[in-house]
Write a protein that holds these residues in place. Structure first.
Motif, PDB file in Angstrom:
ATOM      1  N   ARG A  82       0.847  -1.217   0.000  1.00 42.90           N
ATOM      2  CA  ARG A  82       0.000   0.000   0.000  1.00 42.90           C
ATOM      3  C   ARG A  82       0.870   1.249   0.000  1.00 42.90           C
ATOM      4  O   ARG A  82       0.695   2.149  -0.843  1.00 42.90           O
ATOM      5  N   ASP A  83       1.819   1.302   0.927  1.00 41.05           N
ATOM      6  CA  ASP A  83       2.656   2.503   1.055  1.00 41.05           C
ATOM      7  C   ASP A  83       3.562   2.681  -0.159  1.00 41.05           C
ATOM      8  O   ASP A  83       3.837   3.813  -0.589  1.00 41.05           O
ATOM      9  N   TRP A  84       4.020   1.581  -0.723  1.00 45.34           N
ATOM     10  CA  TRP A  84       4.938   1.652  -1.866  1.00 45.34           C
ATOM     11  C   TRP A  84       4.229   2.225  -3.092  1.00 45.34           C
ATOM     12  O   TRP A  84       4.773   3.084  -3.788  1.00 45.34           O
ATOM     13  N   PHE A  85       3.000   1.725  -3.353  1.00 43.15           N
ATOM     14  CA  PHE A  85       2.275   2.240  -4.513  1.00 43.15           C
ATOM     15  C   PHE A  85       1.800   3.675  -4.278  1.00 43.15           C
ATOM     16  O   PHE A  85       1.677   4.458  -5.234  1.00 43.15           O
ATOM     17  N   ASN A  86       1.524   4.017  -3.026  1.00 42.72           N
ATOM     18  CA  ASN A  86       1.210   5.426  -2.746  1.00 42.72           C
ATOM     19  C   ASN A  86       2.423   6.313  -3.036  1.00 42.72           C
ATOM     20  O   ASN A  86       2.285   7.435  -3.529  1.00 42.72           O
ATOM     21  N   ALA A  87       3.620   5.776  -2.709  1.00 45.62           N
ATOM     22  CA  ALA A  87       4.847   6.528  -3.011  1.00 45.62           C
ATOM     23  C   ALA A  87       5.028   6.671  -4.516  1.00 45.62           C
ATOM     24  O   ALA A  87       5.478   7.713  -5.016  1.00 45.62           O
ATOM     25  N   ILE A  88       4.690   5.609  -5.262  1.00 42.11           N
ATOM     26  CA  ILE A  88       4.786   5.673  -6.725  1.00 42.11           C
ATOM     27  C   ILE A  88       3.807   6.702  -7.273  1.00 42.11           C
ATOM     28  O   ILE A  88       4.150   7.525  -8.138  1.00 42.11           O
ATOM     29  N   GLN A  89       2.558   6.668  -6.753  1.00 37.19           N
ATOM     30  CA  GLN A  89       1.553   7.616  -7.230  1.00 37.19           C
ATOM     31  C   GLN A  89       1.957   9.054  -6.905  1.00 37.19           C
ATOM     32  O   GLN A  89       1.753   9.968  -7.713  1.00 37.19           O
ATOM     33  N   GLY A  90       2.561   9.234  -5.717  1.00 36.69           N
ATOM     34  CA  GLY A  90       2.988  10.580  -5.327  1.00 36.69           C
ATOM     35  C   GLY A  90       4.374  10.940  -5.818  1.00 36.69           C
ATOM     36  O   GLY A  90       4.883  12.013  -5.482  1.00 36.69           O
ATOM     37  N   LYS A  91       5.017  10.041  -6.574  1.00 34.42           N
ATOM     38  CA  LYS A  91       6.366  10.256  -7.107  1.00 34.42           C
ATOM     39  C   LYS A  91       7.350  10.630  -6.003  1.00 34.42           C
ATOM     40  O   LYS A  91       8.210  11.503  -6.154  1.00 34.42           O
ATOM     41  N   ASP A  92       7.236   9.898  -4.863  1.00 29.08           N
ATOM     42  CA  ASP A  92       8.106  10.110  -3.698  1.00 29.08           C
ATOM     43  C   ASP A  92       9.242   9.096  -3.769  1.00 29.08           C
ATOM     44  O   ASP A  92       9.131   7.978  -3.263  1.00 29.08           O
ATOM     45  N   ALA A  93      10.368   9.492  -4.377  1.00 28.35           N
ATOM     46  CA  ALA A  93      11.491   8.565  -4.584  1.00 28.35           C
ATOM     47  C   ALA A  93      12.116   8.140  -3.254  1.00 28.35           C
ATOM     48  O   ALA A  93      12.525   6.985  -3.085  1.00 28.35           O
ATOM     49  N   THR A  94      12.209   9.063  -2.309  1.00 30.94           N
ATOM     50  CA  THR A  94      12.824   8.741  -1.018  1.00 30.94           C
ATOM     51  C   THR A  94      12.044   7.626  -0.316  1.00 30.94           C
ATOM     52  O   THR A  94      12.619   6.648   0.165  1.00 30.94           O
ATOM     53  N   ALA A  95      10.728   7.773  -0.248  1.00 30.14           N
ATOM     54  CA  ALA A  95       9.903   6.742   0.382  1.00 30.14           C
ATOM     55  C   ALA A  95       9.954   5.443  -0.407  1.00 30.14           C
ATOM     56  O   ALA A  95       9.965   4.349   0.177  1.00 30.14           O
ATOM     57  N   PHE A  96      10.010   5.542  -1.740  1.00 26.54           N
ATOM     58  CA  PHE A  96      10.063   4.340  -2.596  1.00 26.54           C
ATOM     59  C   PHE A  96      11.271   3.473  -2.247  1.00 26.54           C
ATOM     60  O   PHE A  96      11.148   2.278  -1.995  1.00 26.54           O
ATOM     61  N   TRP A  97      12.475   4.103  -2.237  1.00 22.31           N
ATOM     62  CA  TRP A  97      13.684   3.314  -1.981  1.00 22.31           C
ATOM     63  C   TRP A  97      13.795   2.901  -0.514  1.00 22.31           C
ATOM     64  O   TRP A  97      14.288   1.816  -0.201  1.00 22.31           O
ATOM     65  N   SER A  98      13.368   3.769   0.374  1.00 22.74           N
ATOM     66  CA  SER A  98      13.418   3.420   1.802  1.00 22.74           C
ATOM     67  C   SER A  98      12.545   2.207   2.111  1.00 22.74           C
ATOM     68  O   SER A  98      12.963   1.291   2.821  1.00 22.74           O
ATOM     69  N   LEU A  99      11.320   2.201   1.584  1.00 23.70           N
ATOM     70  CA  LEU A  99      10.419   1.059   1.809  1.00 23.70           C
ATOM     71  C   LEU A  99      10.984  -0.211   1.174  1.00 23.70           C
ATOM     72  O   LEU A  99      10.868  -1.309   1.747  1.00 23.70           O
ATOM     73  N   LEU A 100      11.611  -0.083  -0.004  1.00 20.88           N
ATOM     74  CA  LEU A 100      12.131  -1.245  -0.693  1.00 20.88           C
ATOM     75  C   LEU A 100      13.221  -1.936   0.121  1.00 20.88           C
ATOM     76  O   LEU A 100      13.197  -3.168   0.292  1.00 20.88           O
ATOM     77  N   PHE A 101      14.169  -1.149   0.648  1.00 21.64           N
ATOM     78  CA  PHE A 101      15.313  -1.759   1.318  1.00 21.64           C
ATOM     79  C   PHE A 101      15.075  -2.024   2.804  1.00 21.64           C
ATOM     80  O   PHE A 101      15.545  -3.023   3.345  1.00 21.64           O
ATOM     81  N   SER A 102      14.348  -1.141   3.479  1.00 15.50           N
ATOM     82  CA  SER A 102      14.176  -1.298   4.928  1.00 15.50           C
ATOM     83  C   SER A 102      13.011  -2.205   5.308  1.00 15.50           C
ATOM     84  O   SER A 102      12.982  -2.740   6.415  1.00 15.50           O
ATOM     85  N   VAL A 103      12.056  -2.380   4.386  1.00 15.01           N
ATOM     86  CA  VAL A 103      10.889  -3.211   4.699  1.00 15.01           C
ATOM     87  C   VAL A 103      10.875  -4.475   3.838  1.00 15.01           C
ATOM     88  O   VAL A 103      10.952  -5.599   4.357  1.00 15.01           O
ATOM     89  N   PHE A 104      10.798  -4.295   2.534  1.00 13.03           N
ATOM     90  CA  PHE A 104      10.637  -5.449   1.650  1.00 13.03           C
ATOM     91  C   PHE A 104      11.817  -6.419   1.734  1.00 13.03           C
ATOM     92  O   PHE A 104      11.625  -7.623   1.934  1.00 13.03           O
TER      93      PHE A 104
END
Length: 596
Positions: free
Chosen positions: A69-91
């Motif tokens: 949910r948060d990752w796709f919201n980051a994609i929709q909001g074009k939030d690169a910082t949240a995108f990479w942070s969620l990818l490495f720290s969570v996924f």
């Protein structure tokens, strides 16, 4: 509902004994020292670990649902910082934990399956061979066909499928609860598309109704598979057994020119197998057409349901993907029955085969327990039959022996027409014949041995065949070779460690002489020969009888035979004489002078 309850009870009866057994086993976990504990605690511990890991994996999937949910919201909001942070720290973190747990779960589950199968196999083999149950099962029921397949294949498939279905079911329940909560919370404010109706948990109810409908349709289409799979396993086993039996009796078939008849017989059995297989294919074709269509539709159904809310701006893209994922999880777990329908049909056939095998063994045991024919040891040197009456499996009485005694040291020949109950009398003395009444009193502590007309030769070395049923190491090589030479098998004395299909490699006469060698090694107190030399020529038969009298002077011989020449080698002759009522009774004839 009654059928489901009955099936669950059958599964419980098959699985329960292993998880409650009090047998002690040795367990070692490297690098810890070996410890002894009850097998049930090993089984329950491994099962708990497997289930615990499965629940932990469901929790990881729930966490990844929120990541999605948060990752796709980051994609929709074009939030690169949240995108990479969620990818490495969570996924990456939770995906690595999930992979490691899956490997550990597989190892534990595999060890549990191996131990469970080994225990069940020992349990069934012990029951099948114990107390001569395997022999009486031939009289008890025709339903327990091919016990070899039930022990070798059905137990393996039962343990594997039970584990798979149990873990899948528990995972489905856990997923259902976890993702239903997510789905309920997301759709708590939703209205039915196109209306103003507010239905709490609308998507949960939609998944439930949808799953119930397709489950009912799946069962309607595929329920015939249970009976078809059961029949397929039976026909496969019959065909395999026919091939094995043909290999065993290859010489006899060749001598009779029976190849054409065997081809016809095998063709009929294989044809029946193929016919049933085509019926399975036809049914699975219809089931696959429905389930594959259903699976394809499932890809878009959740998006179609939540699309109106997304396009209306009520939810962002991340919530839409989370909703679709949660709906798929909930609907998928509700559709457990559909996903595993073919597996469940196969599984039901396995359970039925093991259940009928259990029932057949139980009937055979009850037959022995309820028999009025008793074999009991008692003080005294003789063997006595009191009030003995022998029946056939259909209840017809074939022979009676009101009062008959076999005296130690006195060789006896039992004669009579075929079907007069001679071999049945021997079976009663051996304690394996369950039909009849009366008592057989054997000398306490005496060793009895019976040699049938066609000896059993186990697979393995000649040494094992010569010493059967005793362990191969019980006798040294010199004793075995001496016994073979005395039994007129000197050409086999140098082949003790050779492995061969001895039942096919040796002629019937050689097999009978090998059985004589067994008796020389065993040195029983009483030796019963049921036409055990019928395949030999008269001079060889005479020489073997003289040899037995010489080599086993302390053994009492009792023989069944039709040749008049055998009379000279026995002190006493008993003939099975037909009475007016059609039953046979043993009658002493005039004694002859035994040959020296």
């Amino acid at each position: 509902m009654h059928g489901l309850k009955q099936a669950l009870l059958q599964i419980w009866r098959l699985a329960y004994p292993y998880y409650t057994t009090r047998e002690v086993t040795t367990v070692r976990l490297w690098p810890l020292p070996a410890v002894q504990m009850q097998e049930r605690w090993v089984a329950l511990t491994m099962a708990a670990l497997v289930i615990g890991i499965e629940f932990a994996q469901v929790a990881i999937n729930v966490r990844l649902s929120y990541f999605n949910r948060d990752w796709f919201n980051a994609i929709q909001g074009k939030d690169a910082t949240a995108f990479w942070s969620l990818l490495f720290s969570v996924f990456c973190l939770w995906a690595a934990v999930y992979v490691a747990s899956a490997i550990i779960q597989y190892v534990i589950q595999s060890f549990l399956r191996i131990r469970w199968r080994a225990w069940m196999t020992r349990h069934y083999v012990d029951r099948w061979l114990g107390n001569d149950t395997h022999y009486r099962m031939g009289f008890a029921s025709a339903q327990a066909d091919n016990p070899d397949q039930r022990i070798a294949d059905d137990i393996d498939q039962f343990t594997q499928t039970t584990q798979t279905l149990t873990i899948s079911f528990l995972s489905a329940v856990s997923n259902l609860i976890s993702f239903s909560v997510i789905l309920w919370n997301i759709s708590s404010a939703f209205t039915v598309p196109g209306t103003d109706w507010h239905v709490p948990g609308f998507l949960v109810w939609g998944a439930l109704i949808y799953s119930a409908l397709v489950t009912w349709l799946t069962h309607r289409i595929g329920r015939a598979l249970v009976g078809l799979n059961f029949e397929q396993q039976r026909r496969e086993a019959d065909f395999r057994f026919s091939l094995a039996r043909l290999r065993e009796y290859g010489e006899q078939v060749a001598l009779l020119g029976g190849a054409r008849a065997e081809k016809v017989s095998l063709g009929e059995r294989f044809g029946a197998l193929i016919q049933n297989f085509y019926a399975i294919v036809d049914r699975r074709k219809k089931l696959a057409a429905f389930t594959v269509s259903y699976q394809q539709v499932n890809v878009v159904i959740p998006y179609i349901l939540v699309a109106p809310y997304y396009f209306a701006g009520q939810i962002p893209l991340g919530v839409m993907t989370q909703t679709a994922g949660a709906f798929s999880r909930v609907e998928g777990t509700m559709s457990f029955f559909i996903t595993f329908y073919v597996t469940l049909a196969d599984y039901k056939a396995q359970v039925d085969r093991l259940t009928t095998f259990d029932a057949a063994m139980a009937r055979a045991d009850a037959m022995a327990a309820g028999s009025a024919l008793a074999v009991v040891p008692a003080s005294g040197a003789g063997l006595h039959l009191k009030g003995l009456a022998l029946d056939l499996p259909d209840g017809r009485r074939i022979a009676e022996a009101p009062d008959l005694a076999f005296r130690p040291g006195e060789t006896t020949l039992l004669t009579g027409p075929s079907g007069s109950g001679k071999s049945t009398l021997f079976r009663a003395i051996a304690g394996i014949w369950p039909f009849g009444e009366g008592s057989v009193t054997t000398p306490e502590g005496a060793r009895l041995m019976l040699l049938p007309q066609r000896p059993y030769l186990p697979m393995g070395t000649l040494r094992a065949a010569a010493t059967y049923p005793e362990p191969a190491g019980r006798h040294d090589d010199a004793a075995i070779r001496a016994a073979l030479e005395a039994a007129r098998l000197p050409h086999l004395a140098a082949r003790l460690d050779e492995e061969a299909p001895w039942a096919q490699a040796l002629s019937l006469g050689e097999q009978q002489r090998l059985a004589i060698a067994r008796a020389l090694l065993a040195k029983p107190d009483w030796l019963f020969l049921d036409e055990a030399t019928a395949a030999l020529d008269e001079p060889t038969e005479a020489a073997l009888y003289r040899m037995l009298r010489q080599e086993l002077p302390d053994t009492t011989l009792v023989s069944i035979g039709h040749r008049s020449t055998l009379t000279a080698f026995h002190d006493r002759r008993i003939d099975m004489t037909r009475r007016e009522d059609g039953r046979f009774v043993p009658t002493d004839l005039v004694a002859t002078v035994p040959a020296q």
